[in-house]
Design a protein around this motif. Sequence first.
Motif, PDB file in Angstrom:
ATOM      1  N   SER A   1       0.285  -0.707  -0.210  1.00  0.00           N
ATOM      2  CA  SER A   1       0.195  -0.247  -0.195  1.00  0.00           C
ATOM      3  C   SER A   1       0.957   1.410  -0.262  1.00  0.00           C
ATOM      4  CB  SER A   1      -1.101  -0.655   0.822  1.00  0.00           C
ATOM      5  OG  SER A   1      -1.961  -0.885   0.865  1.00  0.00           O
ATOM      6  N   THR A   2       0.889   2.177  -1.733  1.00  0.00           N
ATOM      7  CA  THR A   2       1.501   2.763  -1.141  1.00  0.00           C
ATOM      8  C   THR A   2       0.557   4.299  -1.189  1.00  0.00           C
ATOM      9  OG1 THR A   2       2.719   1.617  -2.615  1.00  0.00           O
ATOM     10  CG2 THR A   2       3.406   4.113  -3.361  1.00  0.00           C
ATOM     11  N   VAL A   3       1.466   5.895  -1.124  1.00  0.00           N
ATOM     12  CA  VAL A   3       0.494   6.647  -1.264  1.00  0.00           C
ATOM     13  C   VAL A   3       2.127   7.538  -2.261  1.00  0.00           C
ATOM     14  CG1 VAL A   3      -0.552   7.081   1.012  1.00  0.00           C
ATOM     15  CG2 VAL A   3       1.862   8.220   0.896  1.00  0.00           C
ATOM     16  N   VAL A   4       0.944   8.236  -2.569  1.00  0.00           N
ATOM     17  CA  VAL A   4       1.869   9.980  -3.832  1.00  0.00           C
ATOM     18  C   VAL A   4       2.075  11.506  -2.877  1.00  0.00           C
ATOM     19  CG1 VAL A   4       2.523  10.626  -5.367  1.00  0.00           C
ATOM     20  CG2 VAL A   4       2.219   8.274  -6.032  1.00  0.00           C
ATOM     21  N   GLU A   5       3.172  11.408  -2.618  1.00  0.00           N
ATOM     22  CA  GLU A   5       3.301  13.201  -2.605  1.00  0.00           C
ATOM     23  C   GLU A   5       2.860  14.311  -3.306  1.00  0.00           C
ATOM     24  OE1 GLU A   5       4.043  12.407   2.764  1.00  0.00           O
ATOM     25  OE2 GLU A   5       5.660  12.456   0.967  1.00  0.00           O
TER      26      GLU A   5
ATOM     27  N   VAL B   1      -1.547  12.763  -2.491  1.00  0.00           N
ATOM     28  CA  VAL B   1      -2.476  13.078  -2.442  1.00  0.00           C
ATOM     29  C   VAL B   1      -3.010  12.028  -3.560  1.00  0.00           C
ATOM     30  CG1 VAL B   1      -1.841  15.517  -2.786  1.00  0.00           C
ATOM     31  CG2 VAL B   1      -0.938  13.441  -4.669  1.00  0.00           C
ATOM     32  N   ALA B   2      -2.522  10.393  -3.335  1.00  0.00           N
ATOM     33  CA  ALA B   2      -2.827   9.524  -3.454  1.00  0.00           C
ATOM     34  C   ALA B   2      -2.491   7.946  -3.508  1.00  0.00           C
ATOM     35  CB  ALA B   2      -1.775   9.456  -5.452  1.00  0.00           C
ATOM     36  N   PHE B   3      -3.216   7.306  -3.455  1.00  0.00           N
ATOM     37  CA  PHE B   3      -3.363   5.408  -2.979  1.00  0.00           C
ATOM     38  C   PHE B   3      -2.956   4.259  -3.957  1.00  0.00           C
ATOM     39  CE2 PHE B   3      -4.955   2.441  -0.433  1.00  0.00           C
ATOM     40  CZ  PHE B   3      -4.043   2.201   0.473  1.00  0.00           C
ATOM     41  N   ALA B   4      -2.772   3.474  -3.932  1.00  0.00           N
ATOM     42  CA  ALA B   4      -3.199   2.760  -4.493  1.00  0.00           C
ATOM     43  C   ALA B   4      -2.233   0.907  -3.780  1.00  0.00           C
ATOM     44  CB  ALA B   4      -2.245   1.671  -6.425  1.00  0.00           C
ATOM     45  N   ASN B   5      -2.275  -0.145  -3.978  1.00  0.00           N
ATOM     46  CA  ASN B   5      -1.682  -1.230  -3.738  1.00  0.00           C
ATOM     47  C   ASN B   5      -1.843  -2.279  -4.771  1.00  0.00           C
ATOM     48  OD1 ASN B   5      -4.812  -1.944  -3.628  1.00  0.00           O
ATOM     49  ND2 ASN B   5      -4.372  -0.855  -1.494  1.00  0.00           N
ATOM     50  N   PHE B   6      -1.115  -3.449  -4.401  1.00  0.00           N
ATOM     51  CA  PHE B   6      -1.675  -5.051  -4.951  1.00  0.00           C
ATOM     52  C   PHE B   6      -3.216  -5.947  -4.186  1.00  0.00           C
ATOM     53  CE2 PHE B   6       2.306  -3.867  -6.117  1.00  0.00           C
ATOM     54  CZ  PHE B   6       2.836  -3.669  -7.161  1.00  0.00           C
ATOM     55  N   TYR B   7      -3.810  -5.855  -4.440  1.00  0.00           N
ATOM     56  CA  TYR B   7      -4.559  -7.042  -4.036  1.00  0.00           C
ATOM     57  C   TYR B   7      -3.900  -8.241  -4.316  1.00  0.00           C
ATOM     58  CZ  TYR B   7      -7.193  -7.263  -8.488  1.00  0.00           C
ATOM     59  OH  TYR B   7      -7.959  -7.393  -9.770  1.00  0.00           O
ATOM     60  N   ARG B   8      -3.093  -8.756  -5.693  1.00  0.00           N
ATOM     61  CA  ARG B   8      -2.995  -9.419  -6.006  1.00  0.00           C
ATOM     62  C   ARG B   8      -1.319  -9.727  -6.239  1.00  0.00           C
ATOM     63  NH1 ARG B   8      -4.850 -13.767 -10.735  1.00  0.00           N
ATOM     64  NH2 ARG B   8      -3.781 -12.282 -11.821  1.00  0.00           N
ATOM     65  N   SER B   9      -0.221 -10.335  -4.889  1.00  0.00           N
ATOM     66  CA  SER B   9       1.265 -10.204  -5.275  1.00  0.00           C
ATOM     67  C   SER B   9       1.533 -11.509  -5.666  1.00  0.00           C
ATOM     68  CB  SER B   9       1.709  -9.372  -4.638  1.00  0.00           C
ATOM     69  OG  SER B   9       1.610  -9.298  -3.837  1.00  0.00           O
ATOM     70  N   GLU B  10       2.637 -11.319  -6.661  1.00  0.00           N
ATOM     71  CA  GLU B  10       3.696 -12.429  -6.798  1.00  0.00           C
ATOM     72  C   GLU B  10       2.958 -14.762  -7.037  1.00  0.00           C
ATOM     73  OE1 GLU B  10       6.711 -13.272  -3.378  1.00  0.00           O
ATOM     74  OE2 GLU B  10       6.244 -11.356  -2.974  1.00  0.00           O
ATOM     75  N   THR B  11       1.382 -14.052  -6.777  1.00  0.00           N
ATOM     76  CA  THR B  11       0.066 -15.370  -7.262  1.00  0.00           C
ATOM     77  C   THR B  11       0.850 -15.775  -8.799  1.00  0.00           C
ATOM     78  OG1 THR B  11      -0.759 -14.985  -5.647  1.00  0.00           O
ATOM     79  CG2 THR B  11      -1.654 -16.641  -7.810  1.00  0.00           C
ATOM     80  N   ASP B  12       1.293 -16.365  -9.480  1.00  0.00           N
ATOM     81  CA  ASP B  12       1.887 -16.965 -11.347  1.00  0.00           C
ATOM     82  C   ASP B  12       2.034 -15.564 -12.277  1.00  0.00           C
ATOM     83  OD1 ASP B  12       0.057 -19.651 -10.614  1.00  0.00           O
ATOM     84  OD2 ASP B  12      -1.814 -18.072 -11.059  1.00  0.00           O
ATOM     85  N   GLY B  13       3.291 -15.084 -11.064  1.00  0.00           N
ATOM     86  CA  GLY B  13       4.234 -14.119 -11.305  1.00  0.00           C
ATOM     87  C   GLY B  13       3.107 -12.741 -12.406  1.00  0.00           C
TER      88      GLY B  13
END
Length: 161
Positions: A52-56, A62-74
């Motif tokens: 989970s990452t924010v942009v400043e 001023v922004a936000f995102a994350n991964f809901y799936r990571s490393e599964t099947d590449g």
Amino acid sequence: MSLSHRPVTENDLQIICGFPQNASELFFLFPKADFPLAPSQLQEAIAQRSDSTVVELDNEVVAFANFYRSETDGVCSIGNVIVSPAARGRGVGSYLIKHMAHLAFSKHLAAEVTVSCFNQNVAGLLLYPKLGFQPYAIEERKNKEGNPVALIHMRLPRNAT
């Protein structure tokens, strides 16, 4: 204009919760959440996700995102993407998605990055292809009112960057 990114902190949650301006925007960001977004709802999503990452922008979140799936099947899948209304149209979304893609390829060694966008989210539908994402599937979903909407799945292969 100075953009930077960092991991989300608890102090950021209330700020991020103010970004969705209405129930429709919240649905794009977080379909299961109820408007207005509460820090507890966001914290629950963060706990189930990674990176989970924010942009400043000039030291303001001023922004936000994350991964809901990571490393599964590449594959790494970017989710919970939102940009502050005050920062929209200023390159913040591009910066955030490029950073998340870089993280997927460098940290998680992903073969591809995916993102999904609802058909009413015109800003997202216009942004992702500019960054190299290509649609590969359309899934029928229901919005909060029970009406059909299209969720467009897009992907960015590692070799496209």
